[in-house]
Design an enzyme around this catalytic site. Structure first.
Site: not given
Ligand code: EPZ
Length: 431
Positions: A22-23, A117, A122, A307, A399
């Site tokens: 994903k990232n 999230c 952030r 994570d 997600r």
């Protein structure tokens, strides 16, 4: 409202194939805006963040051709818009990569302040400082970040990151691909997805050196040409299934990974008495005996990833003795602990530290997925618990995990995704 209904207690047996990261995907797909020609991306995970990014590309005027569920072809030659709508960008954090990609290619980008999230503050100050160092003017106005290059374009420079930031490192890489001269990023993030973005840019004709170390050099090139690129496997998805086997027991072959990326997670599971055996591009994970306590501190790569904190913490709930987890990246990543306590876990949280006193079992309960990884942890807990666990707010989990339910059912888990009328959910703590 969708929820996962999990009947726990089944040890897991079989094979799980890991999807694209994903990232990495959320940065590499926007990077297709830099490419002059058709860019074919393979091993894209089918997750809701990717769906949103493809919608943004479409909104900007790129042509997106879906070849199959994990492959797309993107042609950015007709892109004229450089503003990403608030409606799409506010829905996920990684929309910030459109600022770097649009600024790098078209000399200006306007993107709504990113969502994502809720893990505490952030900020994106390091991204903005990086763009400004390259010569851009950056303004935050009416909820949007507006970045504009000078008439004669961006110029490479030396940028020292006050803090190792994955997003800022990758965003500066995107913005500087065509900058005049050389850009040097010091104290750069070293995560596997940073290296994957550099490899993508280089595969398309760019010149990025040093990714994976803390100094990255980007020599400006005139253009990127089209080509094919395959996204790396998802370290965190693989780690989540490893934690699931550790918590629920059984033996599962985790397929199609890069074992080196897993070392930081494997090391902790080995300490806890889990067996992890490398076999080519696979890891065979099994647990038959009791789990042992350990301490964890989350750190930038190659440290233990933030994570993975919540998923492995579920195992610590069930380990012999007392374990301590220290969160080193985010200020608010222990909200899931209250949910685990509803399942019988013994946890004390004090700021960025949580102490876990092992219990002999967890019991099923209705729980909430507070965010993506917290939701994954609830699933892991449900698989290990006695009785039925219902996890709501599953959209957070969708997600980042492709085919979670199918993959788990294939290894013997009793998990279903069911629809429930909104008014039935009474443990939502809104407010
Ligand atoms: C990325 O977020 C990941 N997201 C996160 O994964 C992950 O938790 C995080 O990196 C750390 O590994 C994506 O890749 C889309 P950072 P990012 O910039 O880039 C501070 C998941 O579950 N900071 O590396 O936003 C920040 O507050 C998600 O998949 C600044 O101070 O994280 C944090 O303390 C959640 N100013 C630290 O740096 C800035 O401008 C690291 O953040 C940027 C960051």
């Amino acid at each position: 409202m969708l929820k996962y209904v999990i009947r726990g207690g089944n040890p897991l047996h079989g094979e799980i194939n890991i999807s694209g990261a994903k990232n990495a995907a959320v940065a590499i797909i926007p990077a297709a805006l830099l490419v002059d020609g058709v860019c074919r991306l393979e091993n894209i995970p089918q997750i809701s963040d990717v769906t949103l990014i493809l919608r943004i590309l479409d909104e900007l005027g790129a042509s997106v051709r879906v070849i199959n569920r994990n492959t797309v072809e993107i042609d950015s030659s007709k892109v004229r818009r450089t503003c990403v709508s608030h409606e799409l960008s506010r829905q996920f954090r990684a929309s910030y990569y459109f600022i770097g990609a649009l600024l790098g290619r078209f000399g200006s980008g306007q993107v709504s302040m990113p969502g994502g999230c809720n893990l505490g503050a952030r900020p994106i100050d390091l991204h903005i400082k990086g763009f400004e160092a390259l010569g851009a003017e950056v303004e935050v106005k009416n909820g949007y970040v507006l970045a504009k290059a000078p008439e004669d374009g961006l110029t490479g420079t030396y940028i020292y990151m006050d803090q190792s930031s994955v997003g800022a490192t990758m965003n500066v890489m995107l913005a500087s691909v065509f900058a005049k001269g050389t850009t040097i990023i010091e104290n750069a993030a070293k995560e596997p997805h940073v290296v994957d973005l550099a490899n993508f840019i280089n595969a398309m004709g760019g010149n990025v050196m040093g990714a994976g170390t803390d100094i990255i050099k980007i020599k400006g090139v005139k253009s990127l040409v089209g080509g094919t690129y395959s996204i790396i496997p998802d370290q965190i998805e693989a780690g989540t299934y490893m934690a699931a086997v550790a918590a629920a027991g059984g033996c599962v072959r985790i397929k199609n990974i890069i074992p080196k990326h897993m070392d930081c997670i494997t090391a902790k599971l080995l300490e806890m008495g889990v067996s992890v055996v490398e076999d080519g591009d696979d890891l065979i994970v099994s647990r038959t005996g009791p789990l042992k306590h350990t301490n964890i501190k989350t750190l930038p790569y190659p440290g233990f990833p933030t994570d993975m904190q919540s998923q492995v913490a579920v195992c610590l709930c069930l380990a012999d003795g007392v374990s301590m987890v220290t969160e080193g990246i985010w200020e608010n990543r222990f909200r899931y602990c209250d949910e685990l306590k509803r399942m019988g876990a013994k946890i004390q949280v004090d700021g960025k530290v949580a102490v876990f006193e092992g219990v002999s079992k967890l019991t099923g309960a209705p729980v909430r997925a507070w965010d993506l990884r917290a939701g994954a942890a609830m699933v892991v807990a449900g698989l290990a618990a006695e009785g039925v666990t219902e996890v709501d707010h599953t959209h957070h989990v969708e997600r980042g995990y492709e085919d979670l339910v199918t993959k788990l059912r294939n290894v013997g888990a009793d998990i279903q995704l069911v629809e429930e009328p909104d008014d039935v959910v009474c443990h939502d703590n809104v407010g």
